[in-house]
Write an enzyme that holds these catalytic residues in place. Structure first.
Site, PDB file in Angstrom:
ATOM      1  N   ASP A 114       0.908  -1.177  -0.141  1.00  0.00           N
ATOM      2  CA  ASP A 114      -0.091  -0.061   0.050  1.00  0.00           C
ATOM      3  C   ASP A 114       1.036   1.155  -0.018  1.00  0.00           C
ATOM      4  O   ASP A 114       1.629   1.544   0.859  1.00  0.00           O
ATOM      5  CB  ASP A 114      -0.901  -0.128   1.328  1.00  0.00           C
ATOM      6  CG  ASP A 114      -2.141  -1.045   1.044  1.00  0.00           C
ATOM      7  OD1 ASP A 114      -2.149  -1.783   0.284  1.00  0.00           O
ATOM      8  OD2 ASP A 114      -2.926  -0.988   1.843  1.00  0.00           O
TER       9      ASP A 114
ATOM     10  N   HIS B 260       5.406  -6.938  -0.229  1.00  0.00           N
ATOM     11  CA  HIS B 260       5.194  -8.546  -0.692  1.00  0.00           C
ATOM     12  C   HIS B 260       5.796  -8.582  -1.869  1.00  0.00           C
ATOM     13  O   HIS B 260       6.341  -7.463  -2.438  1.00  0.00           O
ATOM     14  CB  HIS B 260       3.699  -8.621  -1.079  1.00  0.00           C
ATOM     15  CG  HIS B 260       2.780  -8.309   0.449  1.00  0.00           C
ATOM     16  ND1 HIS B 260       2.167  -9.542   0.961  1.00  0.00           N
ATOM     17  CD2 HIS B 260       2.455  -7.351   1.206  1.00  0.00           C
ATOM     18  CE1 HIS B 260       1.700  -9.182   2.029  1.00  0.00           C
ATOM     19  NE2 HIS B 260       1.711  -7.989   2.487  1.00  0.00           N
TER      20      HIS B 260
ATOM     21  N   SER C 252       8.602   4.644   5.071  1.00  0.00           N
ATOM     22  CA  SER C 252       9.721   3.871   4.160  1.00  0.00           C
ATOM     23  C   SER C 252       9.461   3.867   2.804  1.00  0.00           C
ATOM     24  O   SER C 252       8.240   4.414   2.421  1.00  0.00           O
ATOM     25  CB  SER C 252       9.549   2.454   4.825  1.00  0.00           C
ATOM     26  OG  SER C 252       8.413   1.877   5.121  1.00  0.00           O
TER      27      SER C 252
END
EC number: 4.1.1.65
Length: 967
Positions: free
Chosen positions: A769, A825, A912
């Site tokens: 996301d 992911h 990040s």
């Protein structure tokens, strides 16, 4: 020693050398009468000695600077300034300016200017031959009435050399002759005074007759250098060049911003906001009654509209109309309506919000005939009821065409009007015994761009085509093309006429029906648009014809190769060859390709200015900005910086991919100001100091220890309220987290982030996301987004042996904000390679820092995760830590086989970034991501969404169906 700054001039010079242009070297030998230059306003000898002189060369948008050129020392060198100027292939500006400046400790002022004509310089002198030019002082005095005239103050001596970067042995004189011959051929290849000038001189628009009669509407020959803001005139009696006169800007002219840059345009939505009903009666300050002064903000993609506010009304009626464009990638976006209460003293309050998908409006629009490609109209545009003689005397005006067109579009085009009443959700604090059912009523219509263009052709044919009995002859078509300034040969039109008449008629008549004439013009549109696409994809010589498969538009032009008049064909075909739009008088048609030119003409003529209250509110970029009061916007401008899309400011703007809305990233005010002062402040160079690095590292480690403590649980609920997080997706209830960090890297429920196209491994999905910017090659990323002066792929990967594989490859930068789901992911299927951890700093990954000179990605702590994929080859995923990020934790081991959307790891508290690198010619990103990235705006996507696909050399890529597939 004089030098040329390595900024814009060096980049332009490097680009000119790369494009194979000739370089004109200007060598300034001497400036005589230096004492007069030194005898300025200051009489003090110490001030004179402290002053320095520099010279600037101006040629179009090209600038070059030479510093410390004058000195009273007798031992100074002969050449005081050297400039390298790339010569354009087509000459649009013949004069460059040498400006002499004097700079002291407190101020700088211009001493004088010399104007040198390039062609006159090359024709009158030989290489290495010294010639003199006068330096003219600028007029003094602020008021024009009190200005003293310009006068000559000194002379400068210069010589020139032309060299070819690719051929060092070429002779300067030979190169000069060849370049002058090329310029002469380019100037005579296209006649600037075509028949369109005659048509434009007959047009009359209120208060702009003189502007239309000017020949400035005729496009100039193409040039690689933009036009200058000034022009140079040469006196006929003295033969000397005079300083340029500044051209006055045209004022009080309507400016049409619709259809300028979006060539992939579906059409336009005509929206009318009717009313809002049953608003809540919020109490006023004194609790004596209700206070409600509502207005409505409407947002679609990057367009923001705002109605007037109505005083003391719970059921306001607006009846305000808007018009906005819908792009090819915006068909699934939502129309967002927000009702706001206007307050005189305090901030405006949000009352209710709702949305409506624009696809429902598009589905009700006019449908195209699949056989002919034409749209159905209720009434055919007929020719004016006047004979040929009266038509010649009374030429139709541009205003009449626009009025006829705009009224005909609304009446003739078979488009259904949608009337909707949608419920709104209250977003204000209220305490009512009964729930309020707030509703908004509006009307909407959708006009396809192809239908508008076809209607424009019908109006043009009716006005200029001389229609008789529903048919138009070749002469009428020639007149329409001449009005547009087209250079398409008559033989090409004749062959299309022959083809259409042979299909639908038994005789070989020279006339066709109006529908067939529209088909003819549409074919010409496809022809010139296909020509522009081929020119951008595969560069080739102007005389060569492009290969095309069966059924492509270029098939029309290929059949003329062996014709008798093929030698007279222009090197490039133009359907619209005008400098400015004759309707809005502002848009530069000569600066865009043919597709954008035809789109602008059709849309500009279709707008009925009397029916539309506003077209586009360019001062608003988001819903929040449209809601603010003037003093709030002024404060944000001073403290945060510019709020424009793509600007480097403390207000971070992102576009939600699902709704299409431009959103302001939510952030505490002190964090915004701190980052802006730290990375964009006056003394931001100190950020590289060892003290600042130690402070950032210490704060990051302390913050990580704080949020690992059980006491940090109390920070969870305020964090949820501030960012308005959706806790229905979280796998664990709020009370189940023992520390704030456990909540921060929370897991989601299964199925919350489904993988796009689970059975197709060729589809690339988002790793997290995040807010994404993606570029086809890393060089573009350093041009638009990554501004670190020391950023390289080798430095990003820690100078590993794998770095060379990704040079010239694609890059996807996924930035995670604190409110995002912080697990990342795998974007592809593959096998995890050897993992490398690189220690570094803890700079923020906010766009303000990324777009500064600091190499954040190459300096910060990061983890390299290579993935060997059968579909995408070697893929390098770089997990970059940032300020306040405690650590990066991996949940995958080396050698493990992963599938798309499989978890790789998570970040602890803070922002990040995940950078994904691909090898060259492997991946093609979706077009909406590429467009936003080039405009320097991030796109908000969720993990598992499609962001690209594998490049298949056997079939073309299709990056345009992502929105439909994701929905």
């Amino acid at each position: 020693m004089p030098f040329t700054k390595s900024c814009r001039s060096a980049n332009t010079l490097r680009k000119g050398i790369k494009n194979g242009k000739l370089i004109l070297k200007i060598i300034v030998n001497d400036i005589d009468n230096v004492e007069s230059c030194l005898s300025g306003d200051e009489s003090n000898d110490s001030k004179k000695s402290s002053a320095s002189f520099y010279m600037k060369l101006k040629y179009g948008s090209y600038r070059a600077l030479a510093d410390n050129i004058l000195s009273t020392d007798e031992n100074r060198k002969e050449d005081i300034a050297v400039f390298d100027v790339p010569l354009p292939n087509g000459l649009q500006i013949d004069t460059f300016t040498l400006c002499l400046y004097r700079k002291s400790k407190w101020k700088k002022q211009i001493v004088g200017e010399a104007y040198i004509g390039i062609q006159a310089l090359l024709l009158s002198t030989n290489p290495d031959e010294t010639c003199k030019y006068p330096v003219i002082s600028p007029p003094s005095g602020r008021n024009k009435e009190n200005q003293s005239p310009s006068h000559q103050i000194c002379n400068l001596s210069l010589k020139w050399i032309i060299y070819d970067p690719e051929d060092a042995d070429a002779d300067s004189k030979t190169l000069a002759k060849a370049w002058l011959q090329q310029i002469k051929m380019n100037q005579t290849s296209i006649d600037p005074m075509s028949n369109i000038s005659k048509s434009l001189k007959e047009l009359e628009v209120d208060n702009v007759e003189s502007d239309l009669e000017d020949s400035s509407f005729i496009a100039e020959p193409d040039s690689s250098i933009p036009p200058s803001e000034s022009s140079v005139s040469i006196s006929t009696d003295t033969g000397k060049e005079t300083p340029p006169s500044k051209s006055k800007k045209s004022s009080n002219q309507p400016y049409v911003s619709i259809g300028e840059g979006n060539s992939d345009l579906l059409g336009f939505v005509f929206l009318e906001i009717i009313s809002v009903s049953n608003l809540p009666p919020l109490k006023n300050v004194f609790r004596t009654g209700f206070d409600m002064d509502p207005f409505v903000i409407t947002a679609f993609s990057k367009n923001i509209f705002r109605t007037k506010w109505l005083r003391h009304n719970l059921n306001p009626v607006y009846n305000e109309k808007f018009l906005f464009e819908v792009g090819a990638f915006e068909s699934n976006y939502d129309l967002v309506f927000k009702v706001v209460d206007h307050d005189k003293m305090s901030l405006n309050d949000s009352i209710a919000v709702g949305s409506f998908n624009v696809q429902s409006i598009i589905n009700s629009s006019a449908q195209v005939d699949p056989e002919t490609g034409l749209y159905s109209f209720n009434i055919e545009t007929s020719s004016p009821s006047q004979d040929t003689s009266s038509k010649a005397e009374d030429s139709p005006t541009v205003q009449k065409i626009a009025d006829d067109f705009s009224s005909a579009v609304g009446k003739d085009l078979r488009t259904d009007i949608i009337e909707q009443i949608i419920p709104l959700t209250l977003c204000c604090k209220h305490d009512f015994s009964t729930p309020r059912d707030v509703k908004l009523s509006f009307k909407a219509m959708f006009f396809p761009i192809a239908a508008l263009r076809q209607k424009f052709w019908r109006v043009m044919l009716a006005q200029y085509g001389d229609i008789e009995d529903g048919h138009i002859g070749k002469l009428g078509m020639y007149a329409v093309l001449d009005t547009l300034g087209s250079n398409i040969p008559n033989s090409m039109v004749d062959d299309i006429y022959t083809e259409l008449s042979s299909k639908n008629h038994d005789d070989t008549s020279d006339s066709i029906t109006v529908d067939e004439a529209v088909i003819c013009l549409e074919r010409l549109v496809d022809l010139v648009c296909h020509q522009d696409q081929q020119a951008t994809q595969t560069p080739q010589s102007p005389s060569s014809n492009e290969e095309s498969g069966p059924g492509t538009p270029t098939q029309t032009s290929d059949q003329y190769e062996d014709s008798e008049d093929s030698r007279n064909f222009p090197s490039k075909l133009y359907l619209v060859y005008l400098s400015n739009c004759p309707l809005c008088l502002k848009f530069k048609l000569s600066k865009v390709n043919q597709q954008k030119a035809t789109v602008h003409l059709a849309t500009c003529a279709s707008h009925d200015w009397k029916r539309v209250d506003r077209l586009m509110m360019t001062s608003y970029v988001s819903l929040n900005q449209a809601q603010r009061r003037w003093f709030s916007k002024a404060f944000a401008k001073v403290v945060y910086g510019s709020s424009k899309v793509g600007s480097t400011s403390a207000t971070t703007l992102v576009q939600n991919r699902q709704t299409g809305q431009i959103q302001e990233e939510k952030m505490n005010a002190y964090v915004r100001i701190g980052i802006r002062l730290l990375y964009r402040g006056i003394r931001n160079r100190r950020i590289e100091g060892s003290k600042v690095k130690k402070i950032l590292r210490s704060l990051t480690l302390k913050q990580g220890m704080k949020y690992d403590s059980p006491i940090s649980v109390k920070e969870i609920k305020p964090f949820i309220r501030f960012f308005d997080l959706n806790m229905n997706e979280v796998d664990m209830p709020v009370g189940g987290f023992k520390t704030f960090n456990e909540f921060f890297y929370r897991k989601l429920k299964p199925g919350s982030r489904p993988c796009a196209f689970p059975d197709n491994p060729d589809i690339l999905v988002s790793p997290a996301d995040s807010r994404i910017v993606a570029y086809e090659c890393i060089e573009k990323a350093t041009t638009y987004w990554i501004k670190g002066t020391e950023f390289t792929v080798e430095r990003l990967l820690g100078y590993s042996n794998e770095a060379q594989r990704f040079v010239g490859g694609s890059i996807c930068i996924s930035r995670l904000a604190p409110q995002d789901y912080h697990r990342f992911h795998s974007p592809v299927n593959g096998c995890i390679g050897p993992i490398t951890k690189i220690e570094g700093q803890y700079y923020t990954v906010n766009p303000m820092a990324i777009r500064s000179y600091l190499d954040v990605f190459g300096e910060n702590v990061r983890v390299l995760i290579p993935i060997d994929s059968n579909e995408f080859g070697k893929v390098m995923l770089v997990a970059v830590g940032a300020m306040m990020v405690g650590s990066t934790v991996l949940t995958v081991d080396e050698g493990k086989i992963v599938q798309r959307s499989d978890e790789l790891g998570y970040f602890k508290f803070g922002g990040s970034t995940v950078i994904t690198l691909f090898e060259p010619n492997v991946t093609s990103f979706d077009e909406d991501l590429l467009r936003n990235s080039k405009t320097k705006i991030e796109t908000l996507v969720k993990m598992g969404e499609r962001i690209g696909q594998k490049i298949d050399p056997n079939k073309p890529t299709d990056a345009e169906d992502h929105s439909k597939s994701d929905s």
